[in-house]
Design a protein around this motif. Structure first.
Motif, PDB file in Angstrom:
ATOM      1  N   VAL A 155      36.236  31.291  45.079  1.00  0.00           N
ATOM      2  CA  VAL A 155      36.695  32.488  45.785  1.00  0.00           C
ATOM      3  C   VAL A 155      35.587  32.898  46.737  1.00  0.00           C
ATOM      4  CG1 VAL A 155      37.494  34.862  45.578  1.00  0.00           C
ATOM      5  CG2 VAL A 155      38.112  33.187  43.827  1.00  0.00           C
ATOM      6  N   ALA A 156      35.857  32.732  48.024  1.00  0.00           N
ATOM      7  CA  ALA A 156      34.898  33.073  49.079  1.00  0.00           C
ATOM      8  C   ALA A 156      35.647  33.904  50.118  1.00  0.00           C
ATOM      9  CB  ALA A 156      34.319  31.801  49.697  1.00  0.00           C
ATOM     10  N   ALA A 157      36.233  34.993  49.630  1.00  0.00           N
ATOM     11  CA  ALA A 157      37.144  35.783  50.456  1.00  0.00           C
ATOM     12  C   ALA A 157      36.444  36.720  51.434  1.00  0.00           C
ATOM     13  CB  ALA A 157      38.088  36.582  49.549  1.00  0.00           C
ATOM     14  N   GLY A 158      35.130  36.757  51.417  1.00  0.00           N
ATOM     15  CA  GLY A 158      34.412  37.582  52.379  1.00  0.00           C
ATOM     16  C   GLY A 158      34.193  38.997  51.882  1.00  0.00           C
ATOM     17  N   GLY A 189      35.903  31.446  55.654  1.00  0.00           N
ATOM     18  CA  GLY A 189      34.675  31.893  56.310  1.00  0.00           C
ATOM     19  C   GLY A 189      33.579  30.873  56.088  1.00  0.00           C
ATOM     20  N   PHE A 190      32.345  31.314  56.260  1.00  0.00           N
ATOM     21  CA  PHE A 190      31.224  30.387  56.132  1.00  0.00           C
ATOM     22  C   PHE A 190      31.177  29.725  54.758  1.00  0.00           C
ATOM     23  CE2 PHE A 190      29.453  33.068  59.604  1.00  0.00           C
ATOM     24  CZ  PHE A 190      29.290  32.057  60.540  1.00  0.00           C
ATOM     25  N   GLY A 191      31.334  30.497  53.682  1.00  0.00           N
ATOM     26  CA  GLY A 191      31.238  29.943  52.331  1.00  0.00           C
ATOM     27  C   GLY A 191      32.336  28.944  52.019  1.00  0.00           C
ATOM     28  N   GLY A 192      33.593  29.343  52.263  1.00  0.00           N
ATOM     29  CA  GLY A 192      34.721  28.465  51.975  1.00  0.00           C
ATOM     30  C   GLY A 192      34.719  27.216  52.829  1.00  0.00           C
TER      31      GLY A 192
END
Length: 155
Positions: free
Chosen positions: A104-107, A13-16
């Motif tokens: 960890v940017a799993a949303g 997503g945006f973070g990852g």
């Protein structure tokens, strides 16, 4: 020559994606793992739900977005566990990836505040699949209304 640090990013997503793009070309080997092979531009999901845009207009393949990042590889997979002592990520297919650093940017997922029974009548809007389901329901409601209107006698 010392080995380069290994960074695993969970979530495209945006973070990852931002983390992977920021580290492009740096002296680190990056592996981005996501359950889908595309990044969804979530702010426009409502337009897919309203049939203004098609799903392909708000989704881009992760590999295409990161094509110019020589030190970044993308994996299609679902992370099911972390072993922080051994520094390993476990995927649903049994594969394990070692890391030196982990992001960890799993949303997020939508919540019904203890009323999970609301999910059938109030679907969330976090994925393309959610938007397509809402669009399907909306278009079927219009079709039903059109049929009901045509059955009424003329004034």
């Amino acid at each position: 020559m010392p080995e380069r640090p290994r960074l695993v990013i969970v979530g495209g997503g945006f973070g990852g994606l931002y983390a992977a793009k920021t580290l492009s070309g740096e002296a680190v080997d990056v592996t981005l793992i996501d359950r889908k092979n595309h990044h969804t531009f979530q702010p426009l999901l409502y337009q897919v739900a309203l049939a203004v845009l098609s799903p392909g207009e708000i989704a881009s393949p992760l590999r295409h977005i990161l094509r110019d990042a020589p030190n970044v590889r993308t994996l299609l997979g679902e992370v099911i566990g972390f072993d922080t002592e051994a520094r390993r990520v476990t995927l649903k297919d049994g594969a394990q990836l070692a890391y030196d650093y982990l992001i960890v940017a799993a949303g997020a997922r939508h919540a019904y505040f203890g009323h999970d029974d609301w999910a059938d009548d109030a679907p969330g809007l976090k994925t393309i699949e959610d938007a397509v389901e809402i669009r399907r329901r909306l278009l079927l409601a219009f079709e039903k209304a059109e049929r009901d209107r045509s059955r009424r006698p003329s004034p």
